[in-house]
Write an enzyme that holds these catalytic residues in place. Structure first.
Site, PDB file in Angstrom:
ATOM      1  N   GLU A 293       2.230   4.487   6.603  1.00 39.96           N
ATOM      2  CA  GLU A 293       1.305   4.755   5.492  1.00 39.96           C
ATOM      3  C   GLU A 293       0.808   6.200   5.512  1.00 39.96           C
ATOM      4  OE1 GLU A 293       0.101   2.499   2.891  1.00 39.96           O
ATOM      5  OE2 GLU A 293      -0.249   4.535   2.226  1.00 39.96           O
ATOM      6  N   ASP A 297       1.507   9.080   2.730  1.00 37.12           N
ATOM      7  CA  ASP A 297       0.384   9.690   2.013  1.00 37.12           C
ATOM      8  C   ASP A 297       0.375  11.205   2.163  1.00 37.12           C
ATOM      9  OD1 ASP A 297      -0.481   7.174   1.276  1.00 37.12           O
ATOM     10  OD2 ASP A 297      -1.936   6.994   2.898  1.00 37.12           O
ATOM     11  N   SER A 532       1.308   2.174  -2.634  1.00 38.05           N
ATOM     12  CA  SER A 532       0.845   3.115  -1.622  1.00 38.05           C
ATOM     13  C   SER A 532       1.267   4.534  -1.877  1.00 38.05           C
ATOM     14  CB  SER A 532       1.516   2.740  -0.299  1.00 38.05           C
ATOM     15  OG  SER A 532       0.650   2.076   0.513  1.00 38.05           O
ATOM     16  N   ASP A 596       0.033  -1.772 -20.448  1.00 40.76           N
ATOM     17  CA  ASP A 596       0.448  -3.108 -20.015  1.00 40.76           C
ATOM     18  C   ASP A 596      -0.041  -3.315 -18.585  1.00 40.76           C
ATOM     19  OD1 ASP A 596       2.618  -2.298 -18.055  1.00 40.76           O
ATOM     20  OD2 ASP A 596       3.399  -1.367 -19.879  1.00 40.76           O
TER      21      ASP A 596
END
Ligand SMILES: *[C@@H]1O[C@H](CO)[C@@H](O)[C@H](O)[C@H]1NC(C)=O
Ligand SMILES: *[C@@H]1O[C@H](CO)[C@@H](O)[C@H](O)[C@H]1NC(C)=O
Ligand SMILES: *[C@@H]1O[C@H](CO)[C@@H](O)[C@H](O)[C@H]1NC(C)=O
Ligand SMILES: *[C@@H]1O[C@H](CO)[C@@H](O)[C@H](O)[C@H]1NC(C)=O
Ligand SMILES: *[C@@H]1O[C@H](CO)[C@@H](O)[C@H](O)[C@H]1NC(C)=O
Ligand SMILES: *[C@@H]1O[C@H](CO)[C@@H](O)[C@H](O)[C@H]1NC(C)=O
Ligand SMILES: *[C@@H]1O[C@H](CO)[C@@H](O)[C@H](O)[C@H]1NC(C)=O
Length: 617
Positions: A293, A297, A532, A596
Site C-alpha cells: 500500500e 501510494d 487504493s 454513476d
C-alpha cells in the site's frame, strides 16, 4: 439490573425512550461476530469511561460548509480558523454541567475523577468496573476475538442513561462498541507480495523491465500513462506553501530503496527523496508489516507531483486499545477531537499537534456503512469531524473500496435483514466508510480497456469490482441530487426497494485508474492496484489545483464535492460509460452517461478541472 427492560428491545433499535418515569435511553446489541464472551470483568479494576458529548451547532455543519464550498456562495473559499471550528462546536456549558451533576451529585463520583477533555468534547471518568456498572446499569465483561485473541472490555447487554443525560451524550466508551478499535483495511486488491496467486480476482505478479518496455497502458500503468490519460503534467508555482499527506495505518512501511528504484525509472528528480514522516500515536515506517500500500501510494503521489513538492506520510500507530484508527488520525489534526490533558495511560498521545495538510489521501476503510447501534453513532461522529476539519480548507480523498456493492475487509459480505453477515454472499448492498461520508471525496477505479490506448475512454476496472453505491447512514446531499436522480430515473437496475438505499449519500464522486499500476516493492517492479491507487492519483490532482490557487493568491479548495457536481464543472471529466461493480450475487450497478455509482462523475480532465477551480474566487 436492567435485563428485563432491555430484553423487550428490538436489536435494530439504537435508542429506545421508555415512557413513564424515570424515562431512560437504553442501548444494547448482541455479541459481535467473531467475538465471544470470555468472562466477567473484575469489579475492583479501575478503567477509563469516556462520554463523548453532544456538540453544539452540529446540525448546522453542512450549511456552514456549503457557505464556503458551494461555488454559488458569495463566501466561497473563506475557510475557518481551527479556533473558530473549536468554538462553534464545543459542547455547551449546560451539557457539561448536566453531566457533572449527574456523575458527581447523583452518582457520588469524586470531581477529581471526572475530567473534561482539552477542548471540552468529552468527559473522562476514572471509575472501577463496579462503579461503572452501577452508574450505567450495565454488566461489564471481557470479550475475546476468536482469530487474534485480542481482549476488550464491554457490556453488550446494554446500558441505561436517564433521558436528561442521554440527550447530552453521543457515545459512551467502552460499552457496545468494544470491538471497533484497530480496524483499518487497505483498499489494495493486489496487496501482499505478488506471487502468481489469485486474490479478489486479481493476479498479483512481478513484471520484468523488458516486459515494461513493451507494455501499453492497458497492461502496465506508468506515471507517463497517467499523465497522458488525464493530461496531468503540472509545474508547481507555490510548492513551499502547499502540502499533501498520505495516511498509512498500522505496521505499513515503504522502503527507501524501493522508492529509489521507482524514481530512477519514472521520476529521476525524486531520486534520493523519501516522504516526510509524521508519526501519529507512535506510528513508524519500520519494515514490519506490509509495504504494498505505501509503495503504491508514494510511487504515485511522489511520481506524479514535481520533486519540489514535499509529501507527508502520516504513520498512524493503531497500537492502543479502545482507539479507532481514524480517530487517532483525526485527533492528531484537531485538538477538539481528542484526549485528556495531563493524564497518561488513556486518550491519545497526539492531540492536535500534527501539521494540517491541504489534502489527505486515505486508501483504507474503517467500517461498513449500515444502520446499527455499534456503527451509526460512531461513523456519524467521525464523518462530522471530517466535515469540521474540511471547514479549515482540507480536502479528504478516500478510496471507494474494492468489493463492488458488498463489503470487503474483516467482516465481508452483504446485508441480511439490515445486518452485515460475515461471508454472506447475497442480500442487500453495504456502504463503506469513510467513502460514504459526504465530506469525503470518494474515488472509484478505472482501467484502460485491453487493446486500447490512453486516447480511448477507460472502463470501470474489471480486475476487481470498484466500490460504490448509496449510504444507509448519511443522507443524500442536495448538491448531488440532480445527477443521482438522473441516474436513478434512467439507468438504475430494477432491484427491489430494500436492495439499496436510494435516499442515501451516493458515491464515488469521481474515478481514476486503479489497475494494473506499476510499482516498485520488495526490490522488484510489479503490478498492483485497487481503488487504493485511484485515491492518491486524484489527491495529486487536487494538490496541483491547490498549488495553482495558492500561486494566484486564492485559498485551497477544501471540501470540493459541491463544486465537483456543479454545472460549471460538468465538462471537466472523462465520462466512463463501460463496466459495472458486481457484488451480493448481482451485477451491482452499471456505468452510465453522467454520474454513476461505479465511476462517479468520471476521471479528471486536469486542465479543465484546474481552469474550473481557478475561475472560483
Ligand atoms: C484512577 O483512580 C485510582 C484510584 O484513585 C488511581 O490509582 C488511578 O491512578 C487513577 N487512574 C487514572 C488514569 O487517573
Ligand atoms: C519541476 O518544476 C520545476 C520548476 O517549475 C521545473 O523546472 C522542472 O522541470 C519540474 N520537474 C519535473 C520533473 O517536472
Ligand atoms: C509512545 O512513545 C513514547 C515515547 O517514545 C513512549 O513513552 C510510549 O510508551 C509509547 N506509547 C505507546 C502506546 O506505545
Ligand atoms: C429475516 O427476517 C424475516 C422476517 O422477520 C425472517 O423470516 C427471516 O428468517 C430473517 N432472515 C434471517 C437470515 O435472519
Ligand atoms: C443466499 O445464499 C445462500 C448461501 O449461498 C443460499 O442458501 C440462499 O438461498 C441465497 N438466498 C438468495 C435469496 O439467493
Ligand atoms: C436510508 O438512508 C437514510 C439516510 O438517507 C437513513 O435515514 C435510512 O435509515 C436508511 N434506510 C435503511 C433501511 O438503512
Ligand atoms: C467495454 O468493456 C469490455 C470488457 O472489458 C470490452 O471488451 C469492450 O471493448 C469495452 N467497450 C468499449 C466501447 O470500450
Amino acid at each position: 439490573m436492567i435485563l428485563p427492560r432491555v430484553s423487550i428491545l428490538l436489536a435494530a433499535l439504537v435508542t429506545l425512550v421508555v415512557s413513564g418515569p424515570p424515562s431512560a435511553a437504553i442501548y444494547q446489541r448482541s455479541v459481535p461476530q467473531g467475538w465471544s464472551l470470555h468472562r466477567r470483568a473484575d469489579p475492583e479494576t479501575f478503567f477509563p469511561l469516556k462520554f463523548s458529548l453532544v456538540q453544539s451547532n452540529l446540525h448546522k455543519l453542512e450549511a456552514y460548509l456549503l457557505e464556503i464550498a458551494d461555488p454559488a456562495s458569495p463566501n466561497y473559499g473563506r475557510h475557518w480558523s481551527p479556533a473558530k471550528v473549536a468554538d462553534t462546536f464545543r459542547p455547551s456549558t449546560a451539557t457539561v454541567d448536566a453531566m457533572r451533576t449527574w456523575l458527581a451529585v447523583d452518582n457520588g463520583i469524586g470531581l477529581a475523577n471526572i475530567q473534561l477533555s482539552r477542548n471540552g468534547d468529552a468527559l473522562h471518568v476514572n471509575v472501577t468496573v463496579a462503579e461503572a456498572e452501577r452508574i450505567l446499569g450495565a454488566e461489564y465483561n471481557i470479550y475475546r476475538h476468536g482469530e487474534t485473541g485480542i481482549e476488550r472490555v464491554g457490556c453488550h447487554k446494554g446500558y441505561v442513561l436517564p433521558e436528561h443525560v442521554s440527550k447530552h451524550v453521543d457515545i459512551v466508551w467502552p460499552t457496545v462498541h468494544f470491538e471497533r478499535s484497530a480496524v483499518a483495511w487497505r483498499d489494495t486488491s493486489a496487496s501482499g507480495r505478488w506471487h502468481a496467486e489469485r486474490e479478489s480476482g486479481v493476479v498479483k505478479r512481478p513484471i520484468t523491465e523488458g516486459e515494461l518496455e513493451v507494455s501499453g497502458c492497458d497492461q502496465a500503468v506508468t506515471i507517463a500513462c497517467l499523465r497522458d490519460l488525464y493530461h496531468f503534467d503540472y509545474q508547481p508555482l507555490a510548492a513551499n506553501r502547499n502540502t499533501i499527506a498520505v495516511a498509512e495505518f498500522g505496521a505499513e512501511f515503504v522502503l527507501p530503496s524501493d522508492l529509489t528504484m521507482f524514481f530512477q525509472k519514472y521520476a529521476p528528480a525524486r531520486v534520493g527523496q523519501i516522504p516526510t514522516l509524521i508519526s501519529i500515536e507512535n506510528g513508524t515506517n519500520t519494515p514490519q508489516g506490509d509495504s504494498v500500500e505505501p509503495s503504491l501510494d508514494f510511487d504515485l503521489v511522489m511520481g506524479l507531483l514535481n520533486a519540489t513538492q514535499e509529501v507527508l506520510q502520516y504513520a498512524v500507530g493503531t497500537t492502543q486499545d479502545n482507539q479507532e484508527p481514524i480517530d487517532e488520525l483525526l485527533g492528531a489534526l484537531d485538538a477538539s477531537f481528542c484526549a485528556l490533558e495531563g493524564v497518561s495511560g488513556e486518550g491519545l498521545i497526539d492531540c492536535g499537534d500534527k501539521p494540517l495538510p491541504n489534502v489527505i489521501s486515505i486508501s483504507y476503510h474503517f467500517s461498513p456503512d449500515y444502520n446499527d447501534p455499534n456503527i451509526t453513532p460512531v461513523i456519524s461522529r467521525q464523518c462530522a469531524e471530517i466535515g469540521k476539519l474540511s471547514l479549515t480548507g482540507i480536502t479528504f480523498v478516500a478510496s471507494s473500496g474494492d468489493s463492488g456493492v458488498s463489503y470487503g475487509g474483516g467482516l465481508g459480505g452483504c446485508l441480511v435483514n439490515g445486518t452485515l453477515v460475515d461471508g454472506n454472499p447475497n442480500g442487500s448492498f453495504v456502504g463503506q466508510f469513510p467513502a460514504s461520508c459526504p465530506y469525503v471525496t470518494a474515488v472509484g477505479a478505472t482501467s484502460v480497456v485491453p487493446g486500447n490506448s490512453v486516447n480511448d475512454p477507460e472502463e470501470a476496472t474489471t480486475a476487481f469490482p470498484s466500490g460504490g453505491g448509496f449510504s444507509n447512514v448519511f443522507a443524500q446531499p442536495r448538491f448531488q441530487r440532480t445527477q443521482i436522480s438522473n441516474y436513478l430515473a434512467k439507468f438504475a437496475p430494477d432491484y427491489a426497494p430494500d436492495i439499496f438505499n436510494r435516499s442515501g449519500r451516493a458515491y464515488p464522486d469521481v474515478a481514476a485508474n486503479g489497475f494494473p499500476i506499476v510499482i516498485a516493492d520488495g526490490g522488484e517492479f510489479g503490478l498492483a492496484g485497487g481503488t487504493s491507487a485511484s485515491a492518491p492519483i486524484f489527491a495529486s490532482v487536487v494538490a496541483s489545483i491547490n498549488d495553482a490557487r495558492i500561486a494566484a493568491g486564492k485559498g485551497t479548495v477544501g471540501w470540493i464535492n459541491p463544486a465537483l457536481y456543479s454545472r460549471a464543472f460538468a465538462h471537466a471529466y472523462n465520462d466512463v460509460t463501460n463496466g459495472s461493480n458486481p457484488g451480493c450475487q448481482t451485477s451491482g450497478f452499471l456505468t452510465a452517461p453522467g454520474w454513476d455509482p461505479v465511476t462517479g462523475l468520471g476521471t479528471p480532465n486536469f486542465p479543465l478541472l484546474l481552469a474550473a477551480f481557478l475561475a472560483l474566487p
